[in-house]
Every structure is written in structure tokens, then in C-alpha cells.
Design a protein around this motif. Structure first.
Motif, PDB file in Angstrom:
ATOM      1  N   SER A  48       0.829  -1.207   0.000  1.00 47.89           N
ATOM      2  CA  SER A  48       0.000   0.000   0.000  1.00 47.89           C
ATOM      3  C   SER A  48       0.862   1.255   0.000  1.00 47.89           C
ATOM      4  CB  SER A  48      -0.916   0.003   1.231  1.00 47.89           C
ATOM      5  OG  SER A  48      -1.782  -1.116   1.215  1.00 47.89           O
ATOM      6  N   SER A  49       1.999   1.199   0.670  1.00 45.45           N
ATOM      7  CA  SER A  49       2.913   2.339   0.697  1.00 45.45           C
ATOM      8  C   SER A  49       3.563   2.546  -0.666  1.00 45.45           C
ATOM      9  CB  SER A  49       3.995   2.115   1.766  1.00 45.45           C
ATOM     10  OG  SER A  49       3.418   1.952   3.049  1.00 45.45           O
ATOM     11  N   VAL A  50       3.983   1.453  -1.300  1.00 48.28           N
ATOM     12  CA  VAL A  50       4.631   1.553  -2.607  1.00 48.28           C
ATOM     13  C   VAL A  50       3.653   2.073  -3.655  1.00 48.28           C
ATOM     14  CG1 VAL A  50       5.694   0.241  -4.492  1.00 48.28           C
ATOM     15  CG2 VAL A  50       6.362  -0.215  -2.128  1.00 48.28           C
ATOM     16  N   ILE A  51       2.405   1.577  -3.654  1.00 45.76           N
ATOM     17  CA  ILE A  51       1.440   2.008  -4.664  1.00 45.76           C
ATOM     18  C   ILE A  51       1.058   3.470  -4.451  1.00 45.76           C
ATOM     19  CG2 ILE A  51      -0.674   1.332  -3.437  1.00 45.76           C
ATOM     20  CD1 ILE A  51       0.019   0.894  -7.191  1.00 45.76           C
ATOM     21  N   PHE A  52       1.024   3.925  -3.200  1.00 49.53           N
ATOM     22  CA  PHE A  52       0.762   5.340  -2.928  1.00 49.53           C
ATOM     23  C   PHE A  52       1.865   6.198  -3.547  1.00 49.53           C
ATOM     24  CE2 PHE A  52      -1.625   8.312  -0.166  1.00 49.53           C
ATOM     25  CZ  PHE A  52      -0.824   9.443  -0.323  1.00 49.53           C
ATOM     26  N   LEU A  53       3.098   5.749  -3.381  1.00 47.88           N
ATOM     27  CA  LEU A  53       4.242   6.471  -3.938  1.00 47.88           C
ATOM     28  C   LEU A  53       4.210   6.435  -5.461  1.00 47.88           C
ATOM     29  CD1 LEU A  53       6.803   7.907  -2.851  1.00 47.88           C
ATOM     30  CD2 LEU A  53       7.998   5.729  -3.120  1.00 47.88           C
TER      31      LEU A  53
END
Length: 520
Positions: free
Chosen positions: A320-325
Motif C-alpha cells: 500500500s505504501s509503494v502504490i501510494f508512492l
């Protein structure tokens, strides 16, 4: 299709052995047999839509179907799909093939609404690439998760993007936008100056994501040599390299990983960085209230006795953090770059927008969350930009259970895909008067009722639309508003036309210069 991939590689292996021992007759026998088998399989699959009574688009070639024409670097990304749309749009349904995979193009906005909203339970999933090994965390991304698991993750993440959370993040976004204005004033202190807006807006989006999502200060606006922004820009470059990675992954995931060309290989730096940040945050008692805090709190809550919340694994937190970035940088930057260029092209609309912002400040003293989000002409300018240039030129959904196509007795089988031609619907003169003309008035409150639902889809439609839509719009509105308040935008000599790269993705040119003159 796993059996097919195994069979093909087995056949190639046998042929290689035959060549090695110089048994030429065996080689030719295997070659002819293999080609014959592939030709038969190809012919059999090419009859799929004809068998179901659906028109098949022209241009399909053996083995690859319509896929190669979609990757044609000689034209814009949306042009081939639009050529099919224009030729067959009175048919409602048009059959296409992505290699051996049948895909159904839908041209009627009423049917678009039906499958994305009313009958969403039949089209919950997207096309995904299941990853194993070191990159298996990517399967937990909201864009990749399927069925009930997707629904559970979405339910946990949705509160992160509530209007209340956005209101709390607004001062952080505004602070970064103000910092960019200070930097641009330094650059333009001698008067009219040519400025690469893709460069500066890219740095802004990195700083906004850093502070609002992960609680760290990257300081890209001031520091042009910042490694984080340079690596992010490189990783987000959606050129032919990405297409090669996807095709190689489709052929053999192990080979792609061995060669360092896995679909998530370019994001390894950020995955490692975020993993370290997450561990630090777990061991800290300081709460920042950002995206990372919220998802970690949700993970902790689901572990409490009696909790009915969906399970959030460590892989889900990282994904979820990577896709937000990933999504928060590239899409917002490109939207801002296109919007700035279009505003520079249309001086009358630029002055009208500046006048609205001046009136807001005169009435309220300054920009705040409420007046920015309710600024009618600002929103109209941004919406019209996204109508003319949607970054996602088509939507795709996977049929998750047998479905009778509206208006027919044709059954769409489970695991087949539908495709919605976003660019075509948003630029069809049937629904938009003079669609090639920039006309923000279309999106003013008094005219919104004239917009046909299912023809405006920059964030998707239905339950599987963009979860971060509210955050993205807030950031875009703030960045555009502050730029127009501080500078007059005009076109750089030789760059009067908006430059969009040809090929598989909708992206502005690598440099997007504008002339900025400080507003007195």
C-alpha cells in the motif's frame, strides 16, 4: 494458460536439444509441429467472438492478436483503440484479442455504467500479474488484489482518504506549494523566465508525498540533486522498457527475475526504503497522523480480540505504501504539467481563473481547504484538462462470474475481460460539443447536468474507482491555484503545442517549458 506456456517451453527445449546433437530432421519436425500447433490454437481462439455473434475488430494478427498495434510507437497511445471505437461504436460490443486472450470493448456509456456500477459484483477484479518470490508483496497492492481480499483492503484504506483526513493534510500541501512558489520567484527574479514545469512539479509531488504519506522531508523543491526524486522519476518512466518487462514476465517470471527485469524490479529501492521506515515507525511512540500511521493503526486494530476488520499483513502495508508512492507521483505530476500548459495556451481562461482566486482571497483572507475545494472555475479547469487528456486511456475489468451482456442473450464467460475506451468516450462529439476545444464551462455547476454518466472517467467509475481521488484533486487544485496567483503563464517559443509522447503510455515530453512572469 499455464499449460500452454509449459508446452511451448518444453517444445523449445526439445528443439534446442535436437539442434545440439545435429539431428536436423528432428529439429524440422519439431519446428513444423510446433508452428502447426500454434497456428491451430491461434485459429481456434480467433473464432471466439465470431462464435458468440460479436463483431471482431479488424487488424488482428496471428499469435499477438491486436496487442502489437496497441504498442505502436508511431502514434499516440489512444489512437488505435479510438480507431476501433469510431468504426464500431454503433455495435455496442467489439471483440479484440490480446495474444490469445479475448477482450470485449464496450462503446455504449449506458453499458459502461451497468458493468462498473449496477453489476459490479460480476466485474470486481482487474487484469493482474501474480508475482511470486521476492516481489510477492506486489500482489497485496489495491490495484492487484482480487475479490473479497480487495474489498477488505479497500475498506481498511478508505478512511485514510476521508474529507476529514484531507482537511488535516491541506496545510501540509499548501506549505509545500508555497515553498515551490518561493523557489520559482528566485528563478524568475529578473522577470520573464523559461521554466521546466515537469521538473518543478515533479519535485513538488515528491515533497507532498513524503510529508503527507510517510512523514519525512525530502526537500526536493530546494535541492535539485536530491537522490529520492531522481530515482522516483526514473522508476516512473513508463516507456517501452516497462512493456518489455511485462512481456518477459508473461513468458517466464523466473527468467525475468533472474535477469533483473521483474515487474517490480525498478521499485526495489523504494520498497527497501519504505520497509525500513515502517519498522522505525512501529518502534516509535510519536504519531504523525499521516498515511503510514493510519494503515499501521488499522493493522494493529485487526489484531485486537473480537475484531472483525480485514487482516492487514506486513506485505499489505508495504504494498500500500509503494502504490501510494507510485501513483501519487507520476499521475499528479503529469496532470499538473498538462494543466499548466493548457492554461498557458488559453489566456482568457487563465485570467478568469486568476480573478476567481483573487475574489476568494478578498472574501476569506487566504486559501483554505473549504474555499479551494469549492472553487468552481478552478475545478472546471482541472476537470476539462482531465477530460481532454486522461492519463488512463482505457479501463479494464475481469468478469468474475458468468454474465449476460445487456441488450443481448450473449453470455460472457468467467475470466474474460472487458475494456472501456476512456479517451474515446471523453472526446466523442456525440457527448461533448467541440470536444477538441478547451471549454471549462462544461463543468460549471449549471452545466454538469448535461454530462452523460459513463462518458467522463478520469478516475474510473464504480466501487473500483481511484481510492485517492480526493487527495489527488486537493493537491492538483492547490498547486494550480498557487501558480496562477503568483505567475502569469505563457508559452515558450517553439513549444506552443502540448507535447505528448507517442507509444504505450500517456505522458508529457521529458521537458515542458513555460514562460513565467511574476504577477505584480
Amino acid at each position: 494458460m499455464g499449460w500452454l506456456k509449459t508446452s511451448i517451453f518444453s517444445w523449445l527445449g526439445l528443439m534446442g536439444v535436437a539442434l545440439f546433437v545435429s539431428q536436423q530432421w528432428v529439429t524440422w519436425t519439431l519446428l513444423i509441429t510446433g508452428i502447426t500447433a500454434l497456428a491451430y490454437l491461434d485459429h481456434k481462439n480467433r473464432g471466439y467472438w465470431r462464435k458468440h455473434g460479436i463483431i471482431t475488430a479488424d487488424g488482428s494478427v496471428p499469435i499477438f492478436g491486436h496487442l502489437l498495434k496497441s504498442f505502436d510507437n508511431s502514434r499516440m497511445v489512444w489512437e488505435y483503440t479510438n480507431s476501433i471505437y469510431e468504426k464500431y461504436k454503433n455495435s455496442t460490443y467489439v471483440g479484440t484479442y490480446l495474444m490469445w486472450s479475448p477482450s470485449l470493448l464496450i462503446t455504449d456509456p449506458e453499458v459502461v455504467k451497468q458493468v462498473t456500477i449496477k453489476d459490479f459484483d460480476h466485474f470486481v477484479d482487474r487484469r493482474t500479474f501474480k508475482v511470486s518470490g521476492k516481489d510477492k508483496y506486489a500482489n497485496e497492492m489495491l490495484t492487484s488484489a482480487e475479490g473479497a481480499h480487495w474489498k477488505g483492503i479497500r475498506s481498511v484504506l478508505s478512511p485514510t482518504f476521508s474529507s476529514g483526513k484531507m482537511k488535516n493534510m491541506f496545510p501540509l500541501v499548501l506549505k509545500k506549494a508555497d515553498a515551490l512558489m518561493e523557489k520559482l520567484h528566485k528563478v524568475t527574479e529578473k522577470g520573464e523566465t523559461e521554466v521546466d514545469m515537469k521538473n518543478f512539479y515533479g519535485r513538488l509531488t515528491v515533497d507532498v508525498i513524503g510529508t503527507c504519506a510517510f512523514g519525512f522531508e525530502s526537500n526536493c523543491i530546494e535541492d535539485e540533486s536530491d537522490e529520492f526524486e531522481k530515482k522516483l522519476a526514473k522508476a516512473s518512466n513508463q516507456g517501452m522498457e516497462v512493456i518489455f518487462q511485462i512481456l518477459l514476465f508473461f513468458i517466464s517470471e523466473r527468467l525475468a527475475d533472474f535477469l533483473g527485469f521483474g515487474v517490480m524490479a525498478r521499485w526495489k529501492y523504494f520498497k527497501d526504503l519504505l520497509t525500513h521506515t515502517i519498522e522505525q515507525r512501529r518502534n516509535s511512540t510519536i504519531k504523525r497522523g499521516d498515511f503510514l500511521d493510519l494503515i499501521l493503526e488499522a493493522q494493529a486494530a485487526q489484531a485486537e480480540p473480537g475484531s472483525t476488520k480485514h487482516e492487514i499483513s506486513s506485505d499489505t502495508v508495504i504494498a500500500s505504501s509503494v502504490i501510494f508512492l507510485l501513483a501519487g507521483y507520476d499521475t499528479v505530476r503529469n496532470t499538473l504539467v498538462i494543466a499548466a500548459h493548457i492554461i498557458a495556451q488559453h489566456q482568457e481562461e487563465q485570467e478568469q481563473l486568476r480573478q476567481e482566486l483573487q475574489e476568494i482571497v478578498e472574501e476569506h483572507g487566504s486559501l483554505n481547504y473549504q474555499n479551494v475545494m469549492e472553487a468552481k472555475y478552478l475545478e472546471a479547469v482541472i476537470f476539462e484538462t482531465m477530460r481532454m487528456y486522461p492519463l488512463l486511456f482505457a479501463l479494464e475489468r475481469k468478469c468474475t462470474k458468468e454474465y449476460v451482456l445487456p441488450g443481448t442473450n450473449i453470455k460472457l464467460e468467467k475470466d474474460r475481460f472487458i475494456q472501456v475506451p476512456v479517451w474515446s468516450l471523453q472526446n466523442d462529439e456525440l457527448y461533448w460539443k467541440e470536444p477538441s476545444k478547451f471549454n471549462p464551462d462544461r463543468f460549471l455547476p449549471e452545466n454538469k447536468g448535461d454530462i452523460v454518466q459513463g462518458t467522463y472517467l478520469p478516475f474510473g467509475l464504480g466501487p473500483r474507482n481511484c481510492i485517492a481521488q480526493r487527495f489527488a484533486l486537493m493537491e492538483v487544485k492547490v498547486a494550480v491555484a498557487r501558480l496562477i496567483q503568483e505567475f502569469h503563464l505563457s508559452l515558450a517559443p517553439g513549444r506552443e503545442e502540448l507535447g505528448i509522447n507517442k507509444g504505450p503510455m500517456m505522458r508529457p515530453f521529458d521537458t515542458m517549458p513555460l514562460l513565467l512572469t511574476p504577477v505584480s
